[in-house]
Design an enzyme around this catalytic site. Sequence first.
Site, mmCIF file in Angstrom:
data_model
loop_
_atom_site.group_PDB
_atom_site.id
_atom_site.type_symbol
_atom_site.label_atom_id
_atom_site.label_comp_id
_atom_site.label_asym_id
_atom_site.label_seq_id
_atom_site.Cartn_x
_atom_site.Cartn_y
_atom_site.Cartn_z
ATOM 1 N N THR A 78 0.826 -1.209 0.000
ATOM 2 C CA THR A 78 0.000 0.000 0.000
ATOM 3 C C THR A 78 0.857 1.255 0.000
ATOM 4 O O THR A 78 0.612 2.204 -0.760
ATOM 5 C CB THR A 78 -0.918 0.010 1.231
ATOM 6 N N THR A 79 1.876 1.277 0.852
ATOM 7 C CA THR A 79 2.726 2.455 1.006
ATOM 8 C C THR A 79 3.490 2.757 -0.269
ATOM 9 O O THR A 79 3.901 3.894 -0.504
ATOM 10 C CB THR A 79 3.702 2.247 2.181
ATOM 11 N N TYR A 139 -13.237 -3.961 -2.861
ATOM 12 C CA TYR A 139 -14.414 -3.553 -3.637
ATOM 13 C C TYR A 139 -15.368 -4.715 -3.896
ATOM 14 O O TYR A 139 -16.552 -4.608 -3.604
ATOM 15 C CB TYR A 139 -14.027 -2.878 -4.966
ATOM 16 N N TYR A 168 -3.060 -10.490 3.855
ATOM 17 C CA TYR A 168 -3.058 -9.106 4.334
ATOM 18 C C TYR A 168 -4.486 -8.726 4.667
ATOM 19 O O TYR A 168 -5.338 -8.608 3.786
ATOM 20 C CB TYR A 168 -2.471 -8.188 3.261
ATOM 21 N N ARG A 210 -9.556 -0.705 4.369
ATOM 22 C CA ARG A 210 -9.342 -0.393 2.960
ATOM 23 C C ARG A 210 -10.115 -1.324 2.035
ATOM 24 O O ARG A 210 -10.486 -0.939 0.930
ATOM 25 C CB ARG A 210 -7.847 -0.468 2.614
ATOM 26 N N LYS A 237 -0.516 -10.386 7.709
ATOM 27 C CA LYS A 237 -0.293 -9.027 8.184
ATOM 28 C C LYS A 237 -1.631 -8.529 8.691
ATOM 29 O O LYS A 237 -2.582 -8.389 7.918
ATOM 30 C CB LYS A 237 0.232 -8.129 7.062
ATOM 31 N N ILE A 242 5.055 -5.079 9.809
ATOM 32 C CA ILE A 242 5.309 -4.562 8.468
ATOM 33 C C ILE A 242 4.946 -3.088 8.547
ATOM 34 O O ILE A 242 3.776 -2.737 8.655
ATOM 35 C CB ILE A 242 4.521 -5.326 7.401
#
Length: 294
Positions: free
Chosen positions: A46-47, A109, A135, A140, A164, A206
Amino acid sequence: MAIFEGSGVALATPFYENGEINYDVLKDLVEEQIAGGTDCIVACGTTAEASTMTHEEHIEVIRFVCEVVNKRIPVVAGTGSNCTETAIYLSQEAEKAGADGILVVSPYYNKATQKGLIRHFTAVADSVKIPVLLYNIPGRTGVNIEPETIVYLCKNVENIVGVKEASGNFSKIASLMSMAEGCVDVYSGNDDQIVPLMALGGKGVISVLANIAPKQTHHICQSYLDGDVQTSAKLQLQAIPLVNELFCEVNPIPVKAAMNLMGKKTGPMRLPLTDMEPENQEKLKKQMEAYGLL
């Protein structure tokens, strides 16, 4: 055996002003992380703004990071997608590029059922031979990977080894750890919850914070792993004001602003993300100064 223990950095991707990936700076960032004691590099999470990369860029960043790291520490590649076929493709390419493991976010989504999640993650894991980390970030994706689902996958799919956890729901995490009986490697996905999660048996973090404070984030984890819980907790608490500012706007807006304030030349965001609001950047700067980063 866990892919890694300690501090894994969710590495940001530097861009030129025209939006192209700055591989010269990316190399510097990787070397800085290794020198700072980071235990694992996560590329294209993501980052890293992976959601705005083309497939070609995504694969090339993973390949480049693996090449620079050259097996000095593990590299885990973010390869998740809300399309199972795309996740399989990216995962297979990450394996070819030399990644030591993959990090696969739950489909966003679409909001799959738990049955759908099991089939999705199983299909992705079966397509590669390297270890897979799930994850879980419902904020999100809109869906939680339930503890029963995580345990089922780790027990029944050979190369799914852990998760994660960024749900922030410690009741769910405690239930997961209780059911897992050691078969699930759990990493904190939240920098303000490293020590609490490790206290439940987690392997580390993480981290977004590690982009600007690799030594400090590693020290939080290593102190705990060494049995010095008091020092680990103290370091965790010292980081909280800065961590709060790193998430005052959506990640990775603040951390890239922080990196630029430190002269790391990570460049602009890619749309739809935009530069940090000036008043928020000023608050971030003050906390960076208080933490000794400026």
